[in-house]
Design a protein around this motif. Structure first.
Motif, mmCIF file in Angstrom:
data_model
loop_
_atom_site.group_PDB
_atom_site.id
_atom_site.type_symbol
_atom_site.label_atom_id
_atom_site.label_comp_id
_atom_site.label_asym_id
_atom_site.label_seq_id
_atom_site.Cartn_x
_atom_site.Cartn_y
_atom_site.Cartn_z
ATOM 1 N N THR A 97 0.846 -1.187 0.000
ATOM 2 C CA THR A 97 0.000 0.000 0.000
ATOM 3 C C THR A 97 0.885 1.241 0.000
ATOM 4 O O THR A 97 2.059 1.186 0.356
ATOM 5 C CB THR A 97 -0.895 0.020 1.244
ATOM 6 O OG1 THR A 97 -0.071 -0.046 2.409
ATOM 7 C CG2 THR A 97 -1.862 -1.140 1.245
ATOM 8 N N LEU A 98 0.308 2.369 -0.380
ATOM 9 C CA LEU A 98 1.026 3.629 -0.326
ATOM 10 C C LEU A 98 1.391 3.919 1.129
ATOM 11 O O LEU A 98 0.552 3.797 2.025
ATOM 12 C CB LEU A 98 0.150 4.749 -0.885
ATOM 13 C CG LEU A 98 0.762 6.146 -0.879
ATOM 14 C CD1 LEU A 98 1.982 6.197 -1.788
ATOM 15 C CD2 LEU A 98 -0.276 7.163 -1.320
ATOM 16 N N HIS A 99 2.642 4.255 1.370
ATOM 17 C CA HIS A 99 3.082 4.539 2.731
ATOM 18 C C HIS A 99 4.259 5.498 2.699
ATOM 19 O O HIS A 99 4.813 5.772 1.646
ATOM 20 C CB HIS A 99 3.459 3.251 3.465
ATOM 21 C CG HIS A 99 4.672 2.576 2.878
ATOM 22 N ND1 HIS A 99 4.609 1.781 1.754
ATOM 23 C CD2 HIS A 99 5.966 2.589 3.260
ATOM 24 C CE1 HIS A 99 5.823 1.336 1.473
ATOM 25 N NE2 HIS A 99 6.673 1.816 2.373
ATOM 26 N N LYS A 100 4.652 5.988 3.856
ATOM 27 C CA LYS A 100 5.790 6.894 3.984
ATOM 28 C C LYS A 100 6.777 6.301 4.976
ATOM 29 O O LYS A 100 6.395 5.872 6.053
ATOM 30 C CB LYS A 100 5.331 8.261 4.493
ATOM 31 C CG LYS A 100 6.483 9.240 4.656
ATOM 32 C CD LYS A 100 6.034 10.505 5.356
ATOM 33 C CE LYS A 100 7.144 11.507 5.511
ATOM 34 N NZ LYS A 100 8.348 11.016 6.141
ATOM 35 N N ASP A 101 8.026 6.259 4.583
ATOM 36 C CA ASP A 101 9.083 5.826 5.494
ATOM 37 C C ASP A 101 9.669 7.057 6.172
ATOM 38 O O ASP A 101 9.644 8.153 5.624
ATOM 39 C CB ASP A 101 10.183 5.084 4.728
ATOM 40 C CG ASP A 101 9.694 3.739 4.198
ATOM 41 O OD1 ASP A 101 8.826 3.133 4.827
ATOM 42 O OD2 ASP A 101 10.196 3.315 3.147
ATOM 43 N N HIS A 102 10.244 6.870 7.327
ATOM 44 C CA HIS A 102 10.797 7.987 8.092
ATOM 45 C C HIS A 102 12.299 8.150 7.856
ATOM 46 O O HIS A 102 13.017 8.603 8.732
ATOM 47 C CB HIS A 102 10.487 7.802 9.575
ATOM 48 C CG HIS A 102 9.025 7.799 9.846
ATOM 49 N ND1 HIS A 102 8.277 8.951 9.867
ATOM 50 C CD2 HIS A 102 8.155 6.791 10.050
ATOM 51 C CE1 HIS A 102 7.011 8.656 10.100
ATOM 52 N NE2 HIS A 102 6.913 7.352 10.210
ATOM 53 N N TYR A 103 12.747 7.766 6.689
ATOM 54 C CA TYR A 103 14.142 7.898 6.307
ATOM 55 C C TYR A 103 14.209 7.976 4.791
ATOM 56 O O TYR A 103 13.242 7.692 4.099
ATOM 57 C CB TYR A 103 14.971 6.721 6.834
ATOM 58 C CG TYR A 103 14.291 5.380 6.638
ATOM 59 C CD1 TYR A 103 14.400 4.696 5.440
ATOM 60 C CD2 TYR A 103 13.523 4.812 7.654
ATOM 61 C CE1 TYR A 103 13.763 3.493 5.248
ATOM 62 C CE2 TYR A 103 12.878 3.599 7.460
ATOM 63 C CZ TYR A 103 13.006 2.942 6.265
ATOM 64 O OH TYR A 103 12.370 1.751 6.057
ATOM 65 N N GLU A 104 15.347 8.406 4.276
ATOM 66 C CA GLU A 104 15.535 8.519 2.830
ATOM 67 C C GLU A 104 15.719 7.133 2.227
ATOM 68 O O GLU A 104 16.320 6.250 2.827
ATOM 69 C CB GLU A 104 16.773 9.370 2.524
ATOM 70 C CG GLU A 104 16.712 10.772 3.085
ATOM 71 C CD GLU A 104 15.639 11.623 2.438
ATOM 72 O OE1 GLU A 104 15.210 11.311 1.313
ATOM 73 O OE2 GLU A 104 15.230 12.609 3.072
ATOM 74 N N ASN A 105 15.195 6.951 1.032
ATOM 75 C CA ASN A 105 15.309 5.680 0.326
ATOM 76 C C ASN A 105 15.862 5.893 -1.077
ATOM 77 O O ASN A 105 15.566 6.894 -1.716
ATOM 78 C CB ASN A 105 13.925 5.015 0.178
ATOM 79 C CG ASN A 105 13.405 4.488 1.480
ATOM 80 O OD1 ASN A 105 13.934 3.536 2.010
ATOM 81 N ND2 ASN A 105 12.367 5.132 2.015
ATOM 82 N N LEU A 106 16.610 4.940 -1.547
ATOM 83 C CA LEU A 106 17.038 4.888 -2.932
ATOM 84 C C LEU A 106 16.697 3.484 -3.402
ATOM 85 O O LEU A 106 17.152 2.502 -2.802
ATOM 86 C CB LEU A 106 18.541 5.136 -3.061
ATOM 87 C CG LEU A 106 19.095 5.004 -4.467
ATOM 88 C CD1 LEU A 106 18.554 6.111 -5.369
ATOM 89 C CD2 LEU A 106 20.612 5.035 -4.449
ATOM 90 N N TYR A 107 15.875 3.379 -4.416
ATOM 91 C CA TYR A 107 15.434 2.078 -4.905
ATOM 92 C C TYR A 107 16.142 1.735 -6.197
ATOM 93 O O TYR A 107 16.310 2.583 -7.072
ATOM 94 C CB TYR A 107 13.923 2.074 -5.159
ATOM 95 C CG TYR A 107 13.109 2.207 -3.911
ATOM 96 C CD1 TYR A 107 12.831 1.090 -3.130
ATOM 97 C CD2 TYR A 107 12.634 3.435 -3.493
ATOM 98 C CE1 TYR A 107 12.105 1.209 -1.963
ATOM 99 C CE2 TYR A 107 11.901 3.569 -2.323
ATOM 100 C CZ TYR A 107 11.641 2.445 -1.578
ATOM 101 O OH TYR A 107 10.911 2.568 -0.429
ATOM 102 N N GLY A 108 16.524 0.504 -6.318
ATOM 103 C CA GLY A 108 17.058 -0.015 -7.568
ATOM 104 C C GLY A 108 16.216 -1.193 -7.970
ATOM 105 O O GLY A 108 15.925 -2.067 -7.149
ATOM 106 N N VAL A 109 15.770 -1.230 -9.204
ATOM 107 C CA VAL A 109 14.942 -2.320 -9.694
ATOM 108 C C VAL A 109 15.781 -3.149 -10.641
ATOM 109 O O VAL A 109 16.344 -2.620 -11.594
ATOM 110 C CB VAL A 109 13.677 -1.790 -10.397
ATOM 111 C CG1 VAL A 109 12.853 -2.934 -10.947
ATOM 112 C CG2 VAL A 109 12.858 -0.937 -9.444
#
Length: 113
Positions: A97-109
């Motif tokens: 589901t749509l959500h917010k994390d409390h830290y920065e993220n960098l995603y690699g697919v």
């Protein structure tokens, strides 16, 4: 983790509820077999998901040598290396589901066979 229909945090017969997926500990090769079987036969959706630096802490003997310790562009943008490196693995049947994390993220697919 394993969920019915791949909706670990959004299942509930037409109403919105929060549920935790079933969690299982298994060897990596067994997870890959379950992932392949669920893709081919349908049914339960398996995915690997864990927080708290799982790539460097839990999977270091399996996958850590295949990835760099950090991503230079992220280090430069954030001003420091990663606090945690987490791996999520699944197929198109696993959704969140749509959500917010409390830290920065960098995603690699990464897509592969």
């Amino acid at each position: 983790a394993k969920t019915e229909q791949g909706k670990g945090a959004a299942s509930g017969a037409g109403r919105e509820v929060f549920v935790m997926p079933e969690e299982r500990t298994m060897p990596f090769h067994e997870f890959l077999s379950n992932l392949k079987r669920s893709r081919e036969e349908g049914g339960d959706v398996f995915y690997l998901s864990h927080q708290n630096d799982n790539l460097r802490e839990q999977l270091k003997g399996t996958l850590l040598g295949d990835v760099p310790p950090s991503v230079v562009v992220a280090d430069e943008a954030l001003g420091h290396g990663p606090d945690a490196v987490n791996l999520w693995m699944g197929d198109g049947n696993a959704v969140t589901t749509l959500h917010k994390d409390h830290y920065e993220n960098l995603y690699g697919v990464v897509r592969g066979a």
